[in-house]
Design a protein around this motif. Structure first.
Motif, PDB file in Angstrom:
ATOM      1  N   HIS A  23     -44.520 -20.604   1.261  1.00  0.00           N
ATOM      2  CA  HIS A  23     -45.015 -21.682   2.122  1.00  0.00           C
ATOM      3  C   HIS A  23     -45.979 -21.165   3.185  1.00  0.00           C
ATOM      4  O   HIS A  23     -45.941 -21.598   4.332  1.00  0.00           O
ATOM      5  CB  HIS A  23     -43.863 -22.447   2.781  1.00  0.00           C
ATOM      6  N   HIS A  65     -41.377 -26.558   4.576  1.00  0.00           N
ATOM      7  CA  HIS A  65     -40.349 -26.454   3.542  1.00  0.00           C
ATOM      8  C   HIS A  65     -40.824 -27.215   2.320  1.00  0.00           C
ATOM      9  O   HIS A  65     -41.363 -28.308   2.425  1.00  0.00           O
ATOM     10  CB  HIS A  65     -39.018 -27.004   4.046  1.00  0.00           C
ATOM     11  N   GLY A  66     -40.603 -26.629   1.169  1.00  0.00           N
ATOM     12  CA  GLY A  66     -41.104 -27.219  -0.059  1.00  0.00           C
ATOM     13  C   GLY A  66     -40.171 -28.261  -0.627  1.00  0.00           C
ATOM     14  O   GLY A  66     -38.969 -28.272  -0.367  1.00  0.00           O
ATOM     15  N   SER A 117     -42.967 -29.415  -5.432  1.00  0.00           N
ATOM     16  CA  SER A 117     -43.821 -28.245  -5.178  1.00  0.00           C
ATOM     17  C   SER A 117     -43.240 -26.988  -5.821  1.00  0.00           C
ATOM     18  O   SER A 117     -43.985 -26.143  -6.323  1.00  0.00           O
ATOM     19  CB  SER A 117     -44.037 -28.038  -3.683  1.00  0.00           C
ATOM     20  N   TYR A 118     -41.912 -26.866  -5.820  1.00  0.00           N
ATOM     21  CA  TYR A 118     -41.300 -25.712  -6.486  1.00  0.00           C
ATOM     22  C   TYR A 118     -41.535 -25.752  -7.994  1.00  0.00           C
ATOM     23  O   TYR A 118     -41.791 -24.721  -8.620  1.00  0.00           O
ATOM     24  CB  TYR A 118     -39.802 -25.638  -6.201  1.00  0.00           C
ATOM     25  N   HIS A 160     -47.635 -17.786  -5.548  1.00  0.00           N
ATOM     26  CA  HIS A 160     -46.336 -17.460  -4.958  1.00  0.00           C
ATOM     27  C   HIS A 160     -46.359 -17.640  -3.443  1.00  0.00           C
ATOM     28  O   HIS A 160     -45.397 -18.151  -2.856  1.00  0.00           O
ATOM     29  CB  HIS A 160     -45.925 -16.030  -5.313  1.00  0.00           C
ATOM     30  N   PHE A 184     -43.487 -23.046 -10.160  1.00  0.00           N
ATOM     31  CA  PHE A 184     -42.846 -22.409 -11.305  1.00  0.00           C
ATOM     32  C   PHE A 184     -43.705 -22.554 -12.556  1.00  0.00           C
ATOM     33  O   PHE A 184     -43.903 -21.592 -13.303  1.00  0.00           O
ATOM     34  CB  PHE A 184     -41.455 -23.014 -11.536  1.00  0.00           C
ATOM     35  N   PHE A 191     -46.660 -21.727  -2.856  1.00  0.00           N
ATOM     36  CA  PHE A 191     -45.600 -22.599  -3.334  1.00  0.00           C
ATOM     37  C   PHE A 191     -44.190 -22.095  -3.022  1.00  0.00           C
ATOM     38  O   PHE A 191     -43.264 -22.891  -2.929  1.00  0.00           O
ATOM     39  CB  PHE A 191     -45.739 -22.833  -4.841  1.00  0.00           C
ATOM     40  N   PHE A 192     -44.002 -20.779  -2.881  1.00  0.00           N
ATOM     41  CA  PHE A 192     -42.660 -20.262  -2.645  1.00  0.00           C
ATOM     42  C   PHE A 192     -42.472 -19.712  -1.241  1.00  0.00           C
ATOM     43  O   PHE A 192     -41.407 -19.862  -0.651  1.00  0.00           O
ATOM     44  CB  PHE A 192     -42.304 -19.193  -3.681  1.00  0.00           C
TER      45      PHE A 192
END
Length: 124
Positions: A75, A19-20, A24-25, A69, A29, A72-73
């Motif tokens: 995972h 889980h970020g 990290s998000y 993507h 972004f 970072f999104f």
């Protein structure tokens, strides 16, 4: 220390998913914004003289953005689900590359071999 979730047998549950964090998000972004702005700038400013080089640069940046993507999104990494997620992704990418390459190859040869003497400028 008590685990947050336990199953019926008293074992701690860990779903194995990464889980970020907010950091990290935000990094993902920021990279996504930059990787979107650069191709837009390349096309609008006409920095590169060749359209082919511009298209290749945009495609390369698109591939980098796909990986951003995924990491970072989504995972995705080699540790999640014992690497099976990454193996499934690699298999899918191989199939997509084979399909796209074959399709482009067939369309190119159909274009060059079907009507070699045809000139659209002569049609009234």
């Amino acid at each position: 220390m008590t685990p947050a979730h336990t199953d019926d047998h008293g074992h701690a549950e860990d779903d194995g998913h990464a889980h970020g964090s907010l950091r990290s998000y935000l990094i993902g972004f920021g990279l996504s914004v930059v990787l979107t702005a650069i191709p837009f700038w390349l096309v609008m400013s006409g920095v590169l003289d060749s359209k082919q080089v511009t298209a290749l640069a945009i495609m390369a940046l698109a591939v980098v953005q796909i990986f951003v993507h995924m990491v970072f999104f989504l995972h995705m990494n080699v540790r999640s689900e014992n690497g099976w997620t990454m193996m499934a992704l690699i298999f899918t990418l191989v199939l997509v590359v084979i399909t796209l390459t074959g399709s482009l190859w067939v369309m190119y040869h159909l274009n060059t071999n079907m009507m070699p003497g045809h000139d659209m400028n002569q049609i009234p």
